[in-house]
Design a protein around this motif. Structure first.
Motif, PDB file in Angstrom:
ATOM      1  N   VAL A 142       0.839  -1.194   0.000  1.00  0.00           N
ATOM      2  CA  VAL A 142       0.000   0.000   0.000  1.00  0.00           C
ATOM      3  C   VAL A 142       0.878   1.248   0.000  1.00  0.00           C
ATOM      4  N   PRO A 143       0.530   2.279  -0.777  1.00  0.00           N
ATOM      5  CA  PRO A 143       1.346   3.500  -0.811  1.00  0.00           C
ATOM      6  C   PRO A 143       1.433   4.181   0.548  1.00  0.00           C
ATOM      7  N   GLU A 144       2.573   4.800   0.814  1.00  0.00           N
ATOM      8  CA  GLU A 144       2.753   5.532   2.056  1.00  0.00           C
ATOM      9  C   GLU A 144       1.982   6.846   2.013  1.00  0.00           C
ATOM     10  N   LEU A 145       1.770   7.434   3.191  1.00  0.00           N
ATOM     11  CA  LEU A 145       0.969   8.640   3.291  1.00  0.00           C
ATOM     12  C   LEU A 145       1.736   9.890   2.866  1.00  0.00           C
ATOM     13  N   LYS A 146       3.067   9.837   2.918  1.00  0.00           N
ATOM     14  CA  LYS A 146       3.854  11.003   2.531  1.00  0.00           C
ATOM     15  C   LYS A 146       3.702  11.254   1.043  1.00  0.00           C
ATOM     16  N   LEU A 147       3.372  12.512   0.681  1.00  0.00           N
ATOM     17  CA  LEU A 147       3.080  12.844  -0.708  1.00  0.00           C
ATOM     18  C   LEU A 147       4.148  13.754  -1.292  1.00  0.00           C
ATOM     19  N   GLU A 148       4.286  13.675  -2.596  1.00  0.00           N
ATOM     20  CA  GLU A 148       5.165  14.578  -3.329  1.00  0.00           C
ATOM     21  C   GLU A 148       4.454  15.017  -4.603  1.00  0.00           C
ATOM     22  N   THR A 149       4.937  16.109  -5.180  1.00  0.00           N
ATOM     23  CA  THR A 149       4.316  16.667  -6.378  1.00  0.00           C
ATOM     24  C   THR A 149       4.969  16.097  -7.629  1.00  0.00           C
ATOM     25  N   ARG A 150       4.131  15.618  -8.534  1.00  0.00           N
ATOM     26  CA  ARG A 150       4.602  15.125  -9.829  1.00  0.00           C
ATOM     27  C   ARG A 150       4.059  16.055 -10.914  1.00  0.00           C
ATOM     28  N   CYS A 151       4.941  16.692 -11.676  1.00  0.00           N
ATOM     29  CA  CYS A 151       4.540  17.695 -12.659  1.00  0.00           C
ATOM     30  C   CYS A 151       4.937  17.263 -14.075  1.00  0.00           C
ATOM     31  N   VAL A 152       4.124  17.682 -15.020  1.00  0.00           N
ATOM     32  CA  VAL A 152       4.382  17.457 -16.442  1.00  0.00           C
ATOM     33  C   VAL A 152       4.151  18.780 -17.161  1.00  0.00           C
ATOM     34  N   SER A 153       5.065  19.156 -18.027  1.00  0.00           N
ATOM     35  CA  SER A 153       4.947  20.437 -18.731  1.00  0.00           C
ATOM     36  C   SER A 153       4.114  20.277 -20.002  1.00  0.00           C
ATOM     37  N   PHE A 154       3.418  21.344 -20.352  1.00  0.00           N
ATOM     38  CA  PHE A 154       2.712  21.390 -21.628  1.00  0.00           C
ATOM     39  C   PHE A 154       3.716  21.695 -22.733  1.00  0.00           C
ATOM     40  N   THR A 155       3.618  20.954 -23.815  1.00  0.00           N
ATOM     41  CA  THR A 155       4.475  21.235 -24.964  1.00  0.00           C
ATOM     42  C   THR A 155       3.899  22.416 -25.745  1.00  0.00           C
ATOM     43  N   LEU A 156       4.719  22.996 -26.598  1.00  0.00           N
ATOM     44  CA  LEU A 156       4.253  24.132 -27.400  1.00  0.00           C
ATOM     45  C   LEU A 156       3.097  23.743 -28.319  1.00  0.00           C
ATOM     46  N   PRO A 157       3.133  22.563 -28.981  1.00  0.00           N
ATOM     47  CA  PRO A 157       1.962  22.173 -29.783  1.00  0.00           C
ATOM     48  C   PRO A 157       0.693  22.042 -28.947  1.00  0.00           C
ATOM     49  N   GLN A 158       0.816  21.567 -27.689  1.00  0.00           N
ATOM     50  CA  GLN A 158      -0.356  21.464 -26.829  1.00  0.00           C
ATOM     51  C   GLN A 158      -0.924  22.832 -26.476  1.00  0.00           C
ATOM     52  N   GLN A 159      -0.056  23.831 -26.374  1.00  0.00           N
ATOM     53  CA  GLN A 159      -0.535  25.171 -26.078  1.00  0.00           C
ATOM     54  C   GLN A 159      -1.385  25.724 -27.221  1.00  0.00           C
ATOM     55  N   PHE A 160      -1.109  25.299 -28.438  1.00  0.00           N
ATOM     56  CA  PHE A 160      -1.847  25.788 -29.602  1.00  0.00           C
ATOM     57  C   PHE A 160      -2.891  24.791 -30.089  1.00  0.00           C
ATOM     58  N   ALA A 161      -3.064  23.688 -29.349  1.00  0.00           N
ATOM     59  CA  ALA A 161      -4.015  22.668 -29.783  1.00  0.00           C
ATOM     60  C   ALA A 161      -5.453  23.178 -29.663  1.00  0.00           C
ATOM     61  N   LEU A 162      -6.330  22.611 -30.476  1.00  0.00           N
ATOM     62  CA  LEU A 162      -7.739  22.989 -30.450  1.00  0.00           C
ATOM     63  C   LEU A 162      -8.430  22.416 -29.216  1.00  0.00           C
ATOM     64  N   LYS A 163      -9.388  23.143 -28.691  1.00  0.00           N
ATOM     65  CA  LYS A 163     -10.233  22.677 -27.601  1.00  0.00           C
ATOM     66  C   LYS A 163     -11.593  22.284 -28.170  1.00  0.00           C
ATOM     67  N   TYR A 164     -12.283  21.376 -27.480  1.00  0.00           N
ATOM     68  CA  TYR A 164     -13.549  20.861 -27.980  1.00  0.00           C
ATOM     69  C   TYR A 164     -14.653  21.075 -26.955  1.00  0.00           C
ATOM     70  N   LYS A 165     -15.887  21.098 -27.477  1.00  0.00           N
ATOM     71  CA  LYS A 165     -17.044  21.263 -26.592  1.00  0.00           C
ATOM     72  C   LYS A 165     -17.108  20.145 -25.566  1.00  0.00           C
ATOM     73  N   HIS A 166     -16.723  18.946 -25.998  1.00  0.00           N
ATOM     74  CA  HIS A 166     -16.609  17.805 -25.091  1.00  0.00           C
ATOM     75  C   HIS A 166     -15.127  17.466 -24.988  1.00  0.00           C
ATOM     76  N   PRO A 167     -14.462  17.900 -23.899  1.00  0.00           N
ATOM     77  CA  PRO A 167     -13.002  17.704 -23.787  1.00  0.00           C
ATOM     78  C   PRO A 167     -12.599  16.258 -24.000  1.00  0.00           C
ATOM     79  N   GLY A 168     -11.551  16.073 -24.785  1.00  0.00           N
ATOM     80  CA  GLY A 168     -11.044  14.734 -25.050  1.00  0.00           C
ATOM     81  C   GLY A 168     -11.724  14.017 -26.183  1.00  0.00           C
ATOM     82  N   ASN A 169     -12.698  14.646 -26.831  1.00  0.00           N
ATOM     83  CA  ASN A 169     -13.430  14.014 -27.926  1.00  0.00           C
ATOM     84  C   ASN A 169     -13.231  14.827 -29.204  1.00  0.00           C
ATOM     85  N   PRO A 170     -12.243  14.483 -30.019  1.00  0.00           N
ATOM     86  CA  PRO A 170     -11.958  15.263 -31.238  1.00  0.00           C
ATOM     87  C   PRO A 170     -13.107  15.287 -32.231  1.00  0.00           C
ATOM     88  N   SER A 171     -14.029  14.315 -32.134  1.00  0.00           N
ATOM     89  CA  SER A 171     -15.145  14.276 -33.072  1.00  0.00           C
ATOM     90  C   SER A 171     -16.249  15.264 -32.710  1.00  0.00           C
TER      91      SER A 171
END
Length: 250
Positions: free
Chosen positions: A94-123
């Motif tokens: 079982v995982p321990e109670l002590k927590l740490e932050t895990r971060c992931v950066s947005f890439t430049l293409p992701q910054q310019f990517a299209l957004k959708y009315k239903h997030p995650g659904n390109p259709s």
């Protein structure tokens, strides 16, 4: 010869400008613009490992990483998305109670990517409003910092030329920089509100603004005060110089 009042205004304006630049730079580089508080959930270590691996994948869609952030006390910034995970976790215990932050950066293409009315659904239908709000929220702070840097160059040129006239340009550039900083905060908050309308957080998950956003917000009045001081000093000195010249001619 510069009057002491105008020199003091320039010094105070310069200090305010430096503070605003530091605050905005820190805000852009940190991930505490928006944060979620999730209720404690019991999860097997194997499931948690898979969840973290999925979150670390830079190609996942908006709905997937938003859902993980909702459940894992996530934080969102202009260039980062983060979650809280146990500092040590293995598939056999079982995982321990002590927590740490895990971060992931947005890439430049992701910054310019299209957004959708239903997030995650390109259709689904494209959400142009959210798309341009997302793009503006990370471009406007860079514009603001560039304007402040340009105003600094103009100020240096004014000192070398021993002229007070370019100070008007410094004030105008700071005014535009302040508006860009405010626009970034407004775009970010509007974009988050639209996201929550299309993809609501689960029950028990609370969202709030983080300290990074407050730093960006504080930079706006500092830049506006600096702009006011620069414009006042330039305008008042110009009037005083004109009157003095007219007096000497008379």
């Amino acid at each position: 010869m510069v009057d002491n009042r105008y020199a003091t205004a320039l010094v105070i304006g310069t200090v305010l400008s430096l503070l605003a630049t530091v605050y905005l730079s820190v805000a852009v580089g940190t991930q505490q613009w928006y944060q979620y508080r999730s209720p404690p959930m019991k999860r097997e270590a194997s499931n948690l490992t898979g969840l973290i691996d999925e979150f670390s994948n830079g190609e996942i869609d908006e709905k997937t990483y938003s859902d993980i952030m909702y459940r894992q006390n996530g934080t969102l910034g202009l260039w980062w998305r983060c979650i809280l995970v146990p500092s040590q976790y293995h598939w056999y215990k079982v995982p321990e109670l002590k927590l740490e932050t895990r971060c992931v950066s947005f890439t430049l293409p992701q910054q310019f990517a299209l957004k959708y009315k239903h997030p995650g659904n390109p259709s689904s239908e494209e959400d142009l409003l959210r798309t341009y709000l997302w793009r503006s929220q990370f471009l406007l702070p860079l514009v603001s910092l560039a304007l402040v840097f340009l105003s600094g160059l103009v100020g240096v040129c004014a000192c070398l030329c021993r002229s007070f006239t370019p100070t008007i340009g410094v004030g105008v550039l700071h005014l535009l920089a302040g508006l860009a900083s405010l626009g970034s905060v407004c775009c970010f908050l509007a974009g988050m509100d639209l996201l929550h309308q299309h993809f609501m957080p689960p029950d028990g998950v609370e969202g709030s603004m983080g300290w990074s956003l407050y730093l960006a917000l504080i930079s706006f009045p500092l830049q506006m005060m600096a702009a006011t001081l620069f414009l006042w000093a330039a305008k008042s000195h110009r009037k005083s110089y004109t009157r003095m010249t007219a007096y000497r001619v008379a």
